[in-house]
Design an enzyme around this catalytic site. Structure first.
Site, PDB file in Angstrom:
ATOM      1  N   THR A  16       0.851  -1.188   0.000  1.00 42.64           N
ATOM      2  CA  THR A  16       0.000   0.000   0.000  1.00 42.64           C
ATOM      3  C   THR A  16       0.889   1.241   0.000  1.00 42.64           C
ATOM      4  O   THR A  16       2.012   1.214   0.481  1.00 42.64           O
ATOM      5  CB  THR A  16      -0.936   0.020   1.215  1.00 42.64           C
ATOM      6  OG1 THR A  16      -0.177   0.100   2.426  1.00 42.64           O
ATOM      7  CG2 THR A  16      -1.818  -1.216   1.244  1.00 42.64           C
ATOM      8  N   GLY A  17       0.374   2.325  -0.561  1.00 45.67           N
ATOM      9  CA  GLY A  17       1.206   3.515  -0.692  1.00 45.67           C
ATOM     10  C   GLY A  17       2.417   3.231  -1.559  1.00 45.67           C
ATOM     11  O   GLY A  17       3.540   3.614  -1.230  1.00 45.67           O
ATOM     12  N   GLY A  18       2.180   2.570  -2.686  1.00 47.20           N
ATOM     13  CA  GLY A  18       3.288   2.080  -3.508  1.00 47.20           C
ATOM     14  C   GLY A  18       3.706   2.985  -4.651  1.00 47.20           C
ATOM     15  O   GLY A  18       4.436   2.541  -5.539  1.00 47.20           O
ATOM     16  N   THR A  19       3.275   4.249  -4.642  1.00 42.30           N
ATOM     17  CA  THR A  19       3.555   5.108  -5.794  1.00 42.30           C
ATOM     18  C   THR A  19       4.869   5.871  -5.695  1.00 42.30           C
ATOM     19  O   THR A  19       5.329   6.433  -6.697  1.00 42.30           O
ATOM     20  CB  THR A  19       2.413   6.120  -6.005  1.00 42.30           C
ATOM     21  OG1 THR A  19       2.279   6.937  -4.833  1.00 42.30           O
ATOM     22  CG2 THR A  19       1.101   5.413  -6.283  1.00 42.30           C
ATOM     23  N   GLY A  21       8.664   6.714  -2.945  1.00 40.09           N
ATOM     24  CA  GLY A  21       9.405   6.501  -1.706  1.00 40.09           C
ATOM     25  C   GLY A  21       9.633   5.046  -1.351  1.00 40.09           C
ATOM     26  O   GLY A  21       9.988   4.217  -2.197  1.00 40.09           O
ATOM     27  N   GLY A  23       7.540   2.666  -0.477  1.00 39.30           N
ATOM     28  CA  GLY A  23       6.637   1.711  -1.101  1.00 39.30           C
ATOM     29  C   GLY A  23       7.073   1.348  -2.501  1.00 39.30           C
ATOM     30  O   GLY A  23       7.123   0.163  -2.864  1.00 39.30           O
ATOM     31  N   SER A 143       7.844   3.805  12.548  1.00 38.02           N
ATOM     32  CA  SER A 143       8.759   4.954  12.488  1.00 38.02           C
ATOM     33  C   SER A 143       9.654   4.958  13.704  1.00 38.02           C
ATOM     34  O   SER A 143       9.243   4.531  14.793  1.00 38.02           O
ATOM     35  CB  SER A 143       7.961   6.265  12.452  1.00 38.02           C
ATOM     36  OG  SER A 143       8.807   7.388  12.655  1.00 38.02           O
ATOM     37  N   TYR A 156       1.597  12.054  15.595  1.00 37.34           N
ATOM     38  CA  TYR A 156       2.288  11.169  14.658  1.00 37.34           C
ATOM     39  C   TYR A 156       2.927   9.985  15.391  1.00 37.34           C
ATOM     40  O   TYR A 156       2.742   8.825  15.001  1.00 37.34           O
ATOM     41  CB  TYR A 156       3.362  11.952  13.906  1.00 37.34           C
ATOM     42  CG  TYR A 156       4.228  11.107  13.011  1.00 37.34           C
ATOM     43  CD1 TYR A 156       3.748  10.623  11.804  1.00 37.34           C
ATOM     44  CD2 TYR A 156       5.542  10.786  13.367  1.00 37.34           C
ATOM     45  CE1 TYR A 156       4.540   9.837  10.969  1.00 37.34           C
ATOM     46  CE2 TYR A 156       6.339  10.008  12.547  1.00 37.34           C
ATOM     47  CZ  TYR A 156       5.826   9.535  11.354  1.00 37.34           C
ATOM     48  OH  TYR A 156       6.611   8.748  10.544  1.00 37.34           O
TER      49      TYR A 156
END
Length: 256
Positions: A16-19, A21, A23, A143, A156
């Site tokens: 997920t969030g693979g577009t 950075g 991912g 993180s 965060y």
């Protein structure tokens, strides 16, 4: 070019969030090691660009959607089931940075960050679990912030502590299914988001706190995710792996 390792031959991974950075780097790493990957993202144009960067082909499936939207996750699960029939790896990577003083956090911002950083990971795993094969692996992106207290990072850091604890808890819950769950905690990493949000002065200040003397790369995070998701990590479960150049545990000599 295919990497010399073939640890992910015949393996199917969801990122997920693979577009961009971490991912995107992880998708590239698993493809290079023989895998097939499913990447998600909310922005269709960025998703299409990521597919092109990865070389496209039948080993890449891109599904547009919001990882915090349960209807989108149902559609994602259906698409994976129709195309591949199963999953071997889930990298719950979608997330957002958010840094405000406690008194500045609104209820709207609270729910935005929790939705993206915690809800998305939780329900991505819940919805895709029926597709995960025996001996599958889940890795959640946490993180370094969860390991230390930093002013302006309460929301965060708490959201990342939540997913790290989720990894430990699910490691116990899913053990009877022979599914391992771990998390990674990157330090300062040269992603497009970090470079866009942090000025040159902020980046230099960050470097000064890292024992390794530099910012990490998305490829280094991808290497750690690949290790945890591979058979080489078969006896690692419920752990959090810091990928931070010593940021949390080692003090640079210049700071002493």
């Amino acid at each position: 070019m295919r990497a010399s390792s073939s640890r992910f031959d015949d393996k199917i991974a969801l990122i997920t969030g693979g577009t961009s950075g971490m991912g995107l780097a992880t998708a590239r790493r698993l493809l290079d090691e023989g895998g097939r990957v499913v990447i998600t993202g909310r922005d269709k144009a960025r998703l299409d660009a990521a597919v092109e960067e990865l070389g496209g082909g039948d080993r890449v499936l891109a599904v547009a959607g919001d990882a915090a939207n349960l209807a989108d996750l149902d559609a994602l699960t259906a698409a994976i089931g129709e195309r591949f029939g199963r999953l071997d790896v889930v990298f719950a990577n979608a997330g957002v940075g958010a840094f405000q003083q406690l008194t500045d956090v609104t209820e709207e911002e609270f729910y935005r960050v929790i939705d993206i950083n915690f809800k998305a990971a939780f329900f991505t795993i819940q919805k895709t679990l029926p597709l995960l094969a025996e001996h599958g692996a889940i890795v959640i992106n946490a993180s370094f912030a969860l390991h230390r207290g930093s002013p302006g990072a309460a929301l965060y850091s708490a959201s990342k502590a939540a997913v790290q604890n989720l990894a430990r808890t699910l490691a116990a819950e899913l053990a009877p299914k022979r599914i391992r769950v771990n998390s990674v905690s990157p330090g300062y990493t040269a992603t497009p988001a970090f470079e866009a949000e942090a000025s040159a002065e902020i980046q230099a200040a960050a470097v000064a706190t890292v024992a390794a003397g530099r910012i990490g790369t998305s490829e280094e995070v991808a290497a750690a995710v690949a290790f945890l998701a591979s058979d080489e990590g078969a006896y690692i479960n419920g752990q959090d792996l810091l990928i931070d150049g010593g940021l949390v545990s080692a003090t640079p000599a210049a700071m002493i």
